[in-house]
Design an enzyme around this catalytic site. Sequence first.
Site, PDB file in Angstrom:
ATOM      1  N   GLY A  91       0.839  -1.205   0.000  1.00 17.15           N
ATOM      2  CA  GLY A  91       0.000   0.000   0.000  1.00 17.15           C
ATOM      3  C   GLY A  91       0.868   1.247   0.000  1.00 17.15           C
ATOM      4  O   GLY A  91       1.844   1.328   0.734  1.00 17.15           O
TER       5      GLY A  91
ATOM      6  N   ARG B  97       0.937  -5.108  -4.926  1.00 19.23           N
ATOM      7  CA  ARG B  97       1.138  -6.282  -4.069  1.00 19.23           C
ATOM      8  C   ARG B  97       1.245  -7.454  -5.042  1.00 19.23           C
ATOM      9  O   ARG B  97       0.277  -7.785  -5.716  1.00 19.23           O
ATOM     10  CB  ARG B  97      -0.041  -6.460  -3.105  1.00 19.23           C
ATOM     11  CG  ARG B  97      -0.130  -5.326  -2.090  1.00 19.23           C
ATOM     12  CD  ARG B  97      -1.160  -5.623  -1.004  1.00 19.23           C
ATOM     13  NE  ARG B  97      -1.103  -4.609   0.032  1.00 19.23           N
ATOM     14  CZ  ARG B  97      -2.022  -3.682   0.243  1.00 19.23           C
ATOM     15  NH1 ARG B  97      -3.086  -3.648  -0.506  1.00 19.23           N
ATOM     16  NH2 ARG B  97      -1.876  -2.797   1.206  1.00 19.23           N
TER      17      ARG B  97
ATOM     18  N   ASP C 186       5.224  -4.631   6.107  1.00 18.95           N
ATOM     19  CA  ASP C 186       5.717  -5.963   6.491  1.00 18.95           C
ATOM     20  C   ASP C 186       5.627  -6.990   5.370  1.00 18.95           C
ATOM     21  O   ASP C 186       6.504  -7.845   5.238  1.00 18.95           O
ATOM     22  CB  ASP C 186       5.028  -6.461   7.773  1.00 18.95           C
ATOM     23  CG  ASP C 186       3.522  -6.477   7.670  1.00 18.95           C
ATOM     24  OD1 ASP C 186       2.987  -6.005   6.646  1.00 18.95           O
ATOM     25  OD2 ASP C 186       2.874  -6.964   8.604  1.00 18.95           O
TER      26      ASP C 186
ATOM     27  N   THR D 224       4.372   2.787   5.430  1.00 20.78           N
ATOM     28  CA  THR D 224       2.967   2.366   5.560  1.00 20.78           C
ATOM     29  C   THR D 224       2.270   3.324   6.503  1.00 20.78           C
ATOM     30  O   THR D 224       2.885   3.792   7.468  1.00 20.78           O
ATOM     31  CB  THR D 224       2.834   0.923   6.106  1.00 20.78           C
ATOM     32  OG1 THR D 224       1.469   0.714   6.535  1.00 20.78           O
ATOM     33  CG2 THR D 224       3.745   0.643   7.291  1.00 20.78           C
TER      34      THR D 224
ATOM     35  N   ASP E  76       0.062   2.488   8.507  1.00 16.66           N
ATOM     36  CA  ASP E  76      -0.419   1.733   9.680  1.00 16.66           C
ATOM     37  C   ASP E  76       0.490   1.841  10.910  1.00 16.66           C
ATOM     38  O   ASP E  76       0.047   1.575  12.024  1.00 16.66           O
ATOM     39  CB  ASP E  76      -0.581   0.250   9.321  1.00 16.66           C
ATOM     40  CG  ASP E  76      -1.531   0.040   8.156  1.00 16.66           C
ATOM     41  OD1 ASP E  76      -2.371   0.918   7.913  1.00 16.66           O
ATOM     42  OD2 ASP E  76      -1.417  -1.006   7.487  1.00 16.66           O
TER      43      ASP E  76
ATOM     44  N   ASP F 126       2.723  -0.159  11.879  1.00 17.75           N
ATOM     45  CA  ASP F 126       2.716  -1.452  12.579  1.00 17.75           C
ATOM     46  C   ASP F 126       4.017  -2.234  12.407  1.00 17.75           C
ATOM     47  O   ASP F 126       4.010  -3.454  12.327  1.00 17.75           O
ATOM     48  CB  ASP F 126       1.539  -2.305  12.064  1.00 17.75           C
ATOM     49  CG  ASP F 126       1.572  -2.490  10.553  1.00 17.75           C
ATOM     50  OD1 ASP F 126       2.399  -1.840   9.879  1.00 17.75           O
ATOM     51  OD2 ASP F 126       0.770  -3.288  10.046  1.00 17.75           O
TER      52      ASP F 126
ATOM     53  N   ARG G   6      -5.237  -1.440   9.335  1.00 19.86           N
ATOM     54  CA  ARG G   6      -5.194  -2.909   9.273  1.00 19.86           C
ATOM     55  C   ARG G   6      -5.405  -3.508  10.670  1.00 19.86           C
ATOM     56  O   ARG G   6      -6.428  -3.218  11.274  1.00 19.86           O
ATOM     57  CB  ARG G   6      -3.872  -3.383   8.662  1.00 19.86           C
ATOM     58  CG  ARG G   6      -4.018  -4.748   7.974  1.00 19.86           C
ATOM     59  CD  ARG G   6      -2.715  -5.184   7.368  1.00 19.86           C
ATOM     60  NE  ARG G   6      -2.395  -4.472   6.159  1.00 19.86           N
ATOM     61  CZ  ARG G   6      -2.814  -4.837   4.958  1.00 19.86           C
ATOM     62  NH1 ARG G   6      -3.555  -5.892   4.796  1.00 19.86           N
ATOM     63  NH2 ARG G   6      -2.479  -4.137   3.890  1.00 19.86           N
TER      64      ARG G   6
ATOM     65  N   ALA H 130     -12.267  12.453  20.456  1.00 17.24           N
ATOM     66  CA  ALA H 130     -13.363  11.489  20.347  1.00 17.24           C
ATOM     67  C   ALA H 130     -13.835  11.053  21.734  1.00 17.24           C
ATOM     68  O   ALA H 130     -13.038  10.980  22.675  1.00 17.24           O
ATOM     69  CB  ALA H 130     -12.906  10.266  19.553  1.00 17.24           C
TER      70      ALA H 130
HETATM   71  O1  F6P Z   1      -1.570  -1.073   4.851  1.00 19.01           O
HETATM   72  C1  F6P Z   1      -2.131   0.121   4.435  1.00 19.01           C
HETATM   73  C2  F6P Z   1      -3.639  -0.036   4.279  1.00 19.01           C
HETATM   74  O2  F6P Z   1      -4.166   1.207   3.844  1.00 19.01           O
HETATM   75  C3  F6P Z   1      -4.383  -0.532   5.520  1.00 19.01           C
HETATM   76  O3  F6P Z   1      -4.603   0.486   6.463  1.00 19.01           O
HETATM   77  C4  F6P Z   1      -5.641  -1.086   4.906  1.00 19.01           C
HETATM   78  O4  F6P Z   1      -6.158  -2.112   5.721  1.00 19.01           O
HETATM   79  C5  F6P Z   1      -5.156  -1.638   3.586  1.00 19.01           C
HETATM   80  O5  F6P Z   1      -3.928  -1.006   3.295  1.00 19.01           O
HETATM   81  C6  F6P Z   1      -6.102  -1.435   2.441  1.00 19.01           C
HETATM   82  O6  F6P Z   1      -5.594  -2.096   1.340  1.00 19.01           O
HETATM   83  P1  F6P Z   1      -6.081  -1.872  -0.161  1.00 19.01           P
HETATM   84  O7  F6P Z   1      -5.571  -0.546  -0.628  1.00 19.01           O
HETATM   85  O8  F6P Z   1      -5.512  -2.997  -0.912  1.00 19.01           O
HETATM   86  O9  F6P Z   1      -7.591  -1.872  -0.112  1.00 19.01           O
END
Ligand code: F6P
Length: 327
Positions: free
Chosen positions: A14, A75, A106, A129, A131, A133, A175, A190
């Site tokens: 991504g 990917r 990752d 990324t 995320d 993570d 994710r 929030a």
């Molecule tokens: O890893 C980055 C991310 O944007 C995540 O936050 C999300 O779950 C995923 O990729 C979405 O993937 P795609 O762009 O393939 O829908």
Amino acid sequence: MKKVKKIAVMTSGGDSPGMNAAIRSVVRACAYYRTECVGIYRGYQGLIEGDLVPMTARSVNNIVHKGGTILKSARSKDFRTKEGRKKAYENLLEHKVDALVVIGGDGSFTGGVVFNKEYNFPIIGIPGTIDNDIFGTSHTLGYDTALNTAVEAIDKIRDTASSHNRLFFVEVMGRDAGFIALNAGVGAGAEEILIPEEDLGLERMLESLKKSRRTGKSSSIVVVAEGDKSGRNVYQLAEYVEENMPEYEVRVSVLGHMQRGGSPSCFDRVLASRLGVKAVELLIDGKTNLMVGLKDNKVTTTELEKAIKGGHTIDMDLLRVSDIMTT
Ligand code: F6P
């Protein structure tokens, strides 16, 4: 040890804001150290298909501020096969590439580790990324920008929520990690934040929303991480609250891919510049299988395998702070 004369750079998985700044940094560091550089389009898939282009310092003019990635990203399913990786290796040899910089998350690093084990090909990873993570870095490229994008979006939702006395469920990306949800939730004030790392239960959320209502709040925002483990998706959560709190008009907003786009923040640009330079320097020094990252605002390295397997740790104290803020 073979001298590194040509380095290839790719973005994979991504996309995230700051990837262009990282490409620029790798390309310019190569030029600075008089090392040839090639860009690989569409990550591992482009490598398998031989989609490589020479890059000079001038190839990366005017991209530091741009979202997305000029090298495109993908990917690749083919890279998960032995045949795919063999083709990738052959293309690297054909283009006389000695080492690889992979900018990604990752999944991209996992591919890199497998490839290195099979072909002993030098690889350095730059964590890119939204995320956040990845083990071994406090920040991944794009996380800071995505966070600010999410906060800005939630601020706007709050305007309409308060005009209509509504309760909004806002789903953010991440994710399986709750970094964006937790930090954007606190940043945007929030009332409740649901993250995968801690399932507080639906009853607790309901109680907290009822308390907010009792103490005079007429609108509320609940930030939900997409990987939240409550067992219900954001629409089901909204239904659950609507059933149990008929006094509230409930709406759902899924922020989605807008969080992945946009001009990178200054933080992400600076981080990308630092990590790109370090990645090139490590390869020139004969290092491999490392990820460059940030710890205590210092550029550090972590074994690529550890970066993937180390897991992520979230600052749970922020949940406590969030609770106090919603008193
Ligand atoms: O890893 C980055 C991310 O944007 C995540 O936050 C999300 O779950 C995923 O990729 C979405 O993937 P795609 O762009 O393939 O829908």
